[in-house]
Design a protein around this motif. Structure first.
Motif, PDB file in Angstrom:
ATOM      1  N   GLN A 172       6.113  -3.620   7.201  1.00  0.00           N
ATOM      2  CA  GLN A 172       4.759  -3.326   7.296  1.00  0.00           C
ATOM      3  C   GLN A 172       3.964  -4.404   6.351  1.00  0.00           C
ATOM      4  N   LYS A 173       4.358  -4.433   5.251  1.00  0.00           N
ATOM      5  CA  LYS A 173       3.660  -5.456   4.394  1.00  0.00           C
ATOM      6  C   LYS A 173       3.774  -6.972   4.782  1.00  0.00           C
ATOM      7  N   GLU A 211       3.634   2.384   2.667  1.00  0.00           N
ATOM      8  CA  GLU A 211       3.971   0.999   3.497  1.00  0.00           C
ATOM      9  C   GLU A 211       5.302   0.629   3.189  1.00  0.00           C
ATOM     10  N   ARG A 246      -0.274 -11.317   9.583  1.00  0.00           N
ATOM     11  CA  ARG A 246      -1.275 -11.134  10.735  1.00  0.00           C
ATOM     12  C   ARG A 246      -2.361 -12.465  10.707  1.00  0.00           C
ATOM     13  N   GLN A 252       0.836  -1.216   0.099  1.00  0.00           N
ATOM     14  CA  GLN A 252      -0.093   0.153  -0.112  1.00  0.00           C
ATOM     15  C   GLN A 252       0.816   1.007  -0.122  1.00  0.00           C
ATOM     16  N   ARG A 296       1.413  -7.284   7.976  1.00  0.00           N
ATOM     17  CA  ARG A 296      -0.062  -7.521   7.298  1.00  0.00           C
ATOM     18  C   ARG A 296      -0.145  -8.885   6.518  1.00  0.00           C
ATOM     19  N   ARG A 297       0.725  -9.623   5.748  1.00  0.00           N
ATOM     20  CA  ARG A 297       0.558 -10.567   5.391  1.00  0.00           C
ATOM     21  C   ARG A 297       0.673 -11.756   6.279  1.00  0.00           C
TER      22      ARG A 297
END
Length: 52
Positions: free
Chosen positions: A22-23, A18, A29, A15, A26-27
């Motif tokens: 952070q990516k 990002e 999580r 994003q 997020r992946r």
């Protein structure tokens, strides 16, 4: 190799604004409760994330 790392599914696009870290978060999580990773130490998880 862990199923989450060997998946053929496309990873979500980064994003705007990002970082790669952070990516990754997020992946991944929600995988912390997966039985294959729930009992891993922090070092074992880091090895998994590094691809070792």
């Amino acid at each position: 190799m862990h199923a989450a790392c060997s998946s053929n599914a496309a990873s979500p696009a980064r994003q705007e604004g990002e970082t790669s870290g952070q990516k990754l978060v997020r992946r991944l999580r929600g995988f912390g409760t997966e039985p294959t990773t729930a009992d891993m130490s922090g070092e074992e998880l880091m090895d998994l994330l590094r691809g070792e």
